[in-house]
Design a protein around this motif. Structure first.
Motif, PDB file in Angstrom:
ATOM      1  N   ALA A   1     -57.406 -10.149  47.746  1.00  0.00           N
ATOM      2  CA  ALA A   1     -56.310 -10.782  47.015  1.00  0.00           C
ATOM      3  C   ALA A   1     -56.653 -12.242  46.791  1.00  0.00           C
ATOM      4  N   ALA A   2     -57.901 -12.490  46.546  1.00  0.00           N
ATOM      5  CA  ALA A   2     -58.335 -13.863  46.322  1.00  0.00           C
ATOM      6  C   ALA A   2     -59.049 -13.911  44.971  1.00  0.00           C
ATOM      7  N   GLY A   3     -59.881 -14.864  44.820  1.00  0.00           N
ATOM      8  CA  GLY A   3     -60.569 -15.002  43.551  1.00  0.00           C
ATOM      9  C   GLY A   3     -59.635 -15.557  42.490  1.00  0.00           C
ATOM     10  N   ARG A   4     -60.117 -15.559  41.281  1.00  0.00           N
ATOM     11  CA  ARG A   4     -59.360 -16.183  40.203  1.00  0.00           C
ATOM     12  C   ARG A   4     -58.082 -15.429  39.855  1.00  0.00           C
ATOM     13  N   LYS A   5     -57.994 -14.134  40.189  1.00  0.00           N
ATOM     14  CA  LYS A   5     -56.785 -13.358  39.887  1.00  0.00           C
ATOM     15  C   LYS A   5     -55.857 -13.262  41.093  1.00  0.00           C
ATOM     16  N   GLY A   6     -56.124 -13.996  42.142  1.00  0.00           N
ATOM     17  CA  GLY A   6     -55.274 -13.953  43.317  1.00  0.00           C
ATOM     18  C   GLY A   6     -53.930 -14.608  43.071  1.00  0.00           C
ATOM     19  N   SER A   7     -53.022 -14.422  44.006  1.00  0.00           N
ATOM     20  CA  SER A   7     -51.690 -15.009  43.947  1.00  0.00           C
ATOM     21  C   SER A   7     -50.948 -14.571  42.688  1.00  0.00           C
ATOM     22  N   THR A   8     -50.934 -13.256  42.466  1.00  0.00           N
ATOM     23  CA  THR A   8     -50.275 -12.709  41.288  1.00  0.00           C
ATOM     24  C   THR A   8     -49.043 -11.900  41.669  1.00  0.00           C
ATOM     25  N   GLN A   9     -48.267 -11.562  40.644  1.00  0.00           N
ATOM     26  CA  GLN A   9     -47.083 -10.736  40.846  1.00  0.00           C
ATOM     27  C   GLN A   9     -47.496  -9.317  41.238  1.00  0.00           C
TER      28      GLN A   9
ATOM     29  N   GLY B   1     -45.247  -7.070  36.725  1.00  0.00           N
ATOM     30  CA  GLY B   1     -46.035  -7.508  35.579  1.00  0.00           C
ATOM     31  C   GLY B   1     -47.445  -7.997  35.849  1.00  0.00           C
ATOM     32  N   MET B   2     -47.831  -8.219  37.107  1.00  0.00           N
ATOM     33  CA  MET B   2     -49.193  -8.640  37.480  1.00  0.00           C
ATOM     34  C   MET B   2     -49.586 -10.023  36.971  1.00  0.00           C
ATOM     35  N   GLY B   3     -48.656 -10.771  36.431  1.00  0.00           N
ATOM     36  CA  GLY B   3     -48.977 -12.113  35.958  1.00  0.00           C
ATOM     37  C   GLY B   3     -49.005 -13.109  37.101  1.00  0.00           C
ATOM     38  N   ILE B   4     -49.223 -14.352  36.780  1.00  0.00           N
ATOM     39  CA  ILE B   4     -49.239 -15.412  37.788  1.00  0.00           C
ATOM     40  C   ILE B   4     -47.832 -15.572  38.361  1.00  0.00           C
ATOM     41  N   LEU B   5     -47.741 -15.828  39.639  1.00  0.00           N
ATOM     42  CA  LEU B   5     -46.440 -16.088  40.262  1.00  0.00           C
ATOM     43  C   LEU B   5     -45.906 -17.422  39.753  1.00  0.00           C
ATOM     44  N   THR B   6     -44.700 -17.405  39.260  1.00  0.00           N
ATOM     45  CA  THR B   6     -44.077 -18.624  38.737  1.00  0.00           C
ATOM     46  C   THR B   6     -43.044 -19.138  39.728  1.00  0.00           C
ATOM     47  N   ASP B   7     -42.516 -20.317  39.462  1.00  0.00           N
ATOM     48  CA  ASP B   7     -41.440 -20.852  40.293  1.00  0.00           C
ATOM     49  C   ASP B   7     -40.234 -19.922  40.279  1.00  0.00           C
ATOM     50  N   ALA B   8     -39.965 -19.302  39.125  1.00  0.00           N
ATOM     51  CA  ALA B   8     -38.845 -18.360  39.022  1.00  0.00           C
ATOM     52  C   ALA B   8     -39.065 -17.150  39.933  1.00  0.00           C
ATOM     53  N   ASP B   9     -40.308 -16.682  40.028  1.00  0.00           N
ATOM     54  CA  ASP B   9     -40.621 -15.556  40.920  1.00  0.00           C
ATOM     55  C   ASP B   9     -40.353 -15.922  42.372  1.00  0.00           C
ATOM     56  N   THR B  10     -40.786 -17.111  42.743  1.00  0.00           N
ATOM     57  CA  THR B  10     -40.618 -17.505  44.144  1.00  0.00           C
ATOM     58  C   THR B  10     -39.147 -17.633  44.504  1.00  0.00           C
ATOM     59  N   LYS B  11     -38.331 -18.067  43.560  1.00  0.00           N
ATOM     60  CA  LYS B  11     -36.894 -18.188  43.826  1.00  0.00           C
ATOM     61  C   LYS B  11     -36.202 -16.833  43.777  1.00  0.00           C
ATOM     62  N   ALA B  12     -36.502 -16.020  42.772  1.00  0.00           N
ATOM     63  CA  ALA B  12     -35.808 -14.748  42.571  1.00  0.00           C
ATOM     64  C   ALA B  12     -36.154 -13.715  43.644  1.00  0.00           C
ATOM     65  N   ARG B  13     -37.430 -13.686  44.066  1.00  0.00           N
ATOM     66  CA  ARG B  13     -37.859 -12.626  44.984  1.00  0.00           C
ATOM     67  C   ARG B  13     -38.387 -13.163  46.312  1.00  0.00           C
TER      68      ARG B  13
ATOM     69  N   ASP C   1     -63.502 -22.122  37.697  1.00  0.00           N
ATOM     70  CA  ASP C   1     -63.072 -21.677  36.368  1.00  0.00           C
ATOM     71  C   ASP C   1     -61.730 -20.956  36.476  1.00  0.00           C
ATOM     72  N   LEU C   2     -60.834 -21.264  35.552  1.00  0.00           N
ATOM     73  CA  LEU C   2     -59.534 -20.597  35.520  1.00  0.00           C
ATOM     74  C   LEU C   2     -59.682 -19.165  35.007  1.00  0.00           C
ATOM     75  N   MET C   3     -58.840 -18.264  35.524  1.00  0.00           N
ATOM     76  CA  MET C   3     -58.789 -16.905  35.006  1.00  0.00           C
ATOM     77  C   MET C   3     -58.325 -16.942  33.554  1.00  0.00           C
ATOM     78  N   GLU C   4     -57.207 -17.612  33.345  1.00  0.00           N
ATOM     79  CA  GLU C   4     -56.656 -17.845  32.013  1.00  0.00           C
ATOM     80  C   GLU C   4     -55.872 -19.138  32.078  1.00  0.00           C
ATOM     81  N   LYS C   5     -55.536 -19.678  30.933  1.00  0.00           N
ATOM     82  CA  LYS C   5     -54.727 -20.894  30.891  1.00  0.00           C
ATOM     83  C   LYS C   5     -53.414 -20.652  31.618  1.00  0.00           C
ATOM     84  N   GLY C   6     -53.028 -21.592  32.491  1.00  0.00           N
ATOM     85  CA  GLY C   6     -51.778 -21.496  33.225  1.00  0.00           C
ATOM     86  C   GLY C   6     -51.915 -20.852  34.598  1.00  0.00           C
ATOM     87  N   TRP C   7     -53.061 -20.280  34.910  1.00  0.00           N
ATOM     88  CA  TRP C   7     -53.266 -19.653  36.215  1.00  0.00           C
ATOM     89  C   TRP C   7     -53.649 -20.711  37.240  1.00  0.00           C
ATOM     90  N   ASN C   8     -53.596 -20.336  38.512  1.00  0.00           N
ATOM     91  CA  ASN C   8     -53.954 -21.267  39.589  1.00  0.00           C
ATOM     92  C   ASN C   8     -55.423 -21.652  39.511  1.00  0.00           C
TER      93      ASN C   8
END
Length: 111
Positions: free
Chosen positions: A11-19, A24-36, A49-56
């Motif tokens: 659960a590491a690497g560039r795709k780590g810390s995801t939903q 949805g498997m996207g990046i965990l957002t502030d809304a995710d941390t609050k809602a769940r 290197d970033l996985m995609e723009k906006g990722w950790n």
């Protein structure tokens, strides 16, 4: 009945810390941390290197850190294998009551 030992995964690497997949498997957002009540964890990789723009942004591991990760995985794999072997022997013991118990960990458990 014996409990099954865990399977190893990453659960590491560039795709780590995801939903979770059902979220949805996207990046965990502030809304995710609050809602769940889910929290992000630091990601590591061989590169920054970033996985995609906006990722950790992952932490690029040093050679020494890579050696630590390798050793931790080796030890975890060994523990998992030992656990699976104990589980299989325990599950089969009713059908093989006279089977030898060849591993030291099992010999201690059966004393």
């Amino acid at each position: 009945m014996a409990r099954r030992p865990p399977q190893l995964a990453h659960a590491a690497g560039r795709k780590g810390s995801t939903q979770r997949p059902w979220h949805g498997m996207g990046i965990l957002t502030d809304a995710d941390t609050k809602a769940r009540n889910e929290t992000r964890w630091g990601t590591v990789s061989s590169t920054t290197d970033l996985m995609e723009k906006g990722w950790n942004l992952p932490h690029a591991l040093t050679v020494d850190e890579l050696a630590e990760v390798k050793e931790a995985w080796r030890a975890a794999a060994e523990r998992s294998l030992e656990g699976w072997l104990r589980y299989c022997r325990s599950a089969l013991r009713p059908w093989l009551p006279h089977a030898p118990v060849p591993f030291a960990a099992d010999q201690q458990a059966h004393r």
